[in-house]
Enzyme design. Structure first.
Site, PDB file in Angstrom:
ATOM      1  CE1 TYR A  44       7.155  78.902   7.344  1.00  0.00           C
ATOM      2  CE2 TYR A  44       8.352  78.238   9.265  1.00  0.00           C
ATOM      3  CZ  TYR A  44       7.329  78.284   8.480  1.00  0.00           C
ATOM      4  OH  TYR A  44       6.396  77.172   8.539  1.00  0.00           O
ATOM      5  CE  LYS A  87       3.822  79.304   9.250  1.00  0.00           C
ATOM      6  NZ  LYS A  87       2.664  79.106   8.710  1.00  0.00           N
TER       7      LYS A  87
END
Length: 118
Positions: free
Chosen positions: A26, A30
């Protein structure tokens, strides 16, 4: 060529800027959006398009609710390290996006605005 301006605001995460337990994929995705934002700002500026991003901290959403229920120690930890002493709400992110989309932020381009309570 049109005589119009444009603006893009990407949503990344504070996890792109600090290590977060069990969030390596994740966080990496990002971080990629953060880099993409800077590159697109350079590429699109000549066309009158600004590109920025926001990096919210943990916000109360259906996705984060499951995360908070998985580990009851997460919420108190986030609150403790946030100077404002609270969990962000979706409106906090929305307000930052509205600002970056407005003419008020006309000279802001290629930046990532943390929405993290300090």
């Amino acid at each position: 060529e049109r005589d119009q301006k444009g603006c893009i605001v990407n949503v990344t995460s504070i996890a792109a800027h600090r290590g977060v337990w069990h969030c390596s994929t994740y966080s990496a995705s990002k971080s990629a959006i953060d880099s993409y934002t800077k590159t697109m700002a350079v590429e699109l500026s000549p066309k009158g398009i600004r590109v920025n991003a926001i990096s919210p901290t943990l916000m109360i959403t259906p996705m984060s609710q499951a995360f908070l229920e998985f580990d009851e120690g997460i919420e108190p930890g986030v609150i403790a390290r946030t100077p404002q002493g609270k969990i962000a709400e979706v409106d906090d992110a929305v307000n930052a996006i509205v600002f970056l989309l407005s003419d008020t932020s006309d000279m802001i381009n290629g930046h990532n605005l943390p929405v993290d309570g300090g």
